[in-house]
Design an enzyme around this catalytic site. Structure first.
Site, short mmCIF file in Angstrom:
data_model
loop_
_atom_site.label_atom_id
_atom_site.label_comp_id
_atom_site.label_asym_id
_atom_site.label_seq_id
_atom_site.Cartn_x
_atom_site.Cartn_y
_atom_site.Cartn_z
N LYS A 54 0.83 -1.21 0.00
CA LYS A 54 0.00 0.00 0.00
C LYS A 54 0.87 1.26 0.00
CE LYS A 54 -0.50 0.12 5.02
NZ LYS A 54 -0.78 -1.06 5.85
N TYR A 278 16.33 29.14 9.34
CA TYR A 278 15.22 29.88 9.96
C TYR A 278 15.30 29.84 11.48
CZ TYR A 278 13.11 29.90 5.35
OH TYR A 278 12.87 30.10 4.01
C1 LIG Z 1 -0.14 -2.05 6.43
C2 LIG Z 1 -0.80 -3.28 6.87
C3 LIG Z 1 -0.06 -4.44 7.15
C4 LIG Z 1 1.45 -4.50 7.12
O1 LIG Z 1 1.97 -4.04 8.35
P1 LIG Z 1 3.53 -4.02 8.68
O2 LIG Z 1 3.59 -3.63 10.10
O3 LIG Z 1 4.15 -3.03 7.78
O4 LIG Z 1 4.05 -5.39 8.43
C5 LIG Z 1 -0.77 -5.59 7.47
N1 LIG Z 1 -2.12 -5.58 7.54
C6 LIG Z 1 -2.85 -4.47 7.29
C7 LIG Z 1 -4.33 -4.55 7.37
C8 LIG Z 1 -2.21 -3.29 6.96
O5 LIG Z 1 -2.94 -2.20 6.72
#
Ligand SMILES: *Cc1c(COP(=O)(O)O)cnc(C)c1O
Length: 388
Positions: A54, A278
């Site tokens: 994702k 800054y």
């Molecule tokens: C992002 C996600 C994962 C992966 O999690 P990690 O901690 O990066 O391994 C697994 N399950 C769901 C539903 C997620 O949204």
């Protein structure tokens, strides 16, 4: 003649695009492949893997990462949106794609049109999906999410039983996956174990009534590493796939795939007592060289590392500290007496020799989590892929 869009080239094949502003990401696909194989070996051949890609594969680039994992044998992708799922289908991927989020009812036709797998958390959605599928004479696989303690998506495990019995009566849906998610796998062993237990009991009770899902899954990276009994027959690794160690006792020794690199674009000598950036919050204690590099918070280099005192970058074979506040597209580095010429490469995340800056280091300096660090690197930054 129709002009071909070069947006994909700019994102995915930097060799064809001149880089004037020196800021780029290198993704080592060999590391990604090796990490994937390590995970496969760790969980054994009976456990299927949903490769979680994702948010543009945690900033590593959706399509190149999917290509690499596809060659390595991945058969399920987990994405964060219907948009990402469609992007994968349009690029020709034939793997199963599970959308790991809920989608509003009115968009349920995408799952049929693109043959992608929804997360189902709502009966009205399921009914609509089933009737649309019936019209097309299709049967749609779904993954149902229940809540065992995350407090996010899905019905509470204690009143999800009826919901699933109702789903099982919808003729054009196939109950393929049942899943849940861990909120505190890294900090609360007892809570997480209770989640696994109630998930297990829930499955058993359904099976007593003849409702059987093909896959059961709950483990993210920490789950995979710390709770072998959470693997069931499917897992959802994200972080460890990209070589970012999560806070686990067991170590898989995965290798980071992503590096963020820039170059020095300007050097100046400043006097004792002069301020940098800054707020002039950084004041030179003695005469020093200050390098300006072409990376800032708009690129996703965290503003929060400003004046942190520990945050640094690698130039040559040495670490140097960030001086003053990170700007929108610049960051200053205190070189001390070392005079470096403009053009010299700078590693903001990555390694050279024994020196290493991990996503975890950057997260620590910026008081955030490694997930946020990598997923926020701007998609405008060109990505280069090694080991294709
Ligand atoms: C992002 C996600 C994962 C992966 O999690 P990690 O901690 O990066 O391994 C697994 N399950 C769901 C539903 C997620 O949204």
């Amino acid at each position: 003649m129709k002009k071909k869009s070069n947006s994909r080239r700019m994102t995915y094949d930097v060799r064809r695009t001149p880089i004037v502003r020196p800021l780029w990401i290198e993704v080592d696909l060999r590391a990604l492949r090796a990490n994937y194989r390590k995970i496969c070996k760790f969980v054994g051949s009976k456990v299927k893997i949903i490769a979680t890609i994702k948010q543009s594969a945690y900033g590593h680039g959706l399509i190149p990462v999917a290509k690499c994992l596809s060659k390595a044998g991945v058969s399920f992708f987990g994405v964060g949106s219907v948009e990402e799922a469609c992007q994968l289908r349009k690029a020709g991927f034939k793997q199963r794609i599970v959308v790991l989020t809920a989608v509003l009812n009115k968009f349920c036709d995408y799952f049929i049109k693109y043959e992608i797998t929804p997360t189902v958390v709502d009966l009205a959605f399921a009914r609509k999906l089933s009737s649309l599928a019936a019209k097309k004479k299709k049967k749609i696989s779904i993954h149902v999410k229940i809540d065992t303690g995350m407090g996010r998506l899905g019905k509470d495990v204690n009143d999800a039983h009826k919901f699933i019995l109702s789903l099982s009566k919808l003729k054009n849906l196939r109950l393929e996956g049942l899943y849940t998610h861990f909120p505190v796998a890294d900090t609360n062993f007892r809570f997480t174990n209770d989640q696994i237990k109630s998930f297990n009991e829930f499955i058993k009770n359904l099976e007593k009534e003849g409702v059987v899902f093909k896959y059961h899954h709950c483990a993210n990276s920490v789950g995979i590493m710390n709770y072998p009994h959470s693997h069931f027959n499917m897992i959802r690794p994200g972080l460890i796939l990209y070589g970012i160690e999560s806070s686990t006792k067991a170590k898989l020794e995965v290798k980071p795939a992503l590096s963020l690199k820039s170059r020095v674009i300007f050097i100046k000598r400043i006097k004792k007592g002069s301020g940098v950036s800054y707020g002039s919050a950084y004041v030179a204690k003695k005469p020093t060289y200050i390098a300006t590099i072409a990376a800032g918070y708009a690129d996703g280099y965290p503003w929060a590392v400003s004046n942190n005192g520990k945050a640094g970058v690698i130039i040559g074979d040495k670490m140097y500290k960030v001086a003053g506040r990170v700007c929108m597209d610049h960051t200053m580095i205190d070189l001390g007496n070392k005079k470096i010429t403009p053009g010299q490469e700078v590693i903001l995340l990555g390694s050279r020799g024994d020196l290493q800056i991990t996503a975890n280091d950057l997260a620590l300096w910026a008081k955030t989590i490694p997930y946020e660090v990598v997923s926020r690197f701007s998609l405008k930054i060109p990505r280069m892929y090694k080991g294709i």
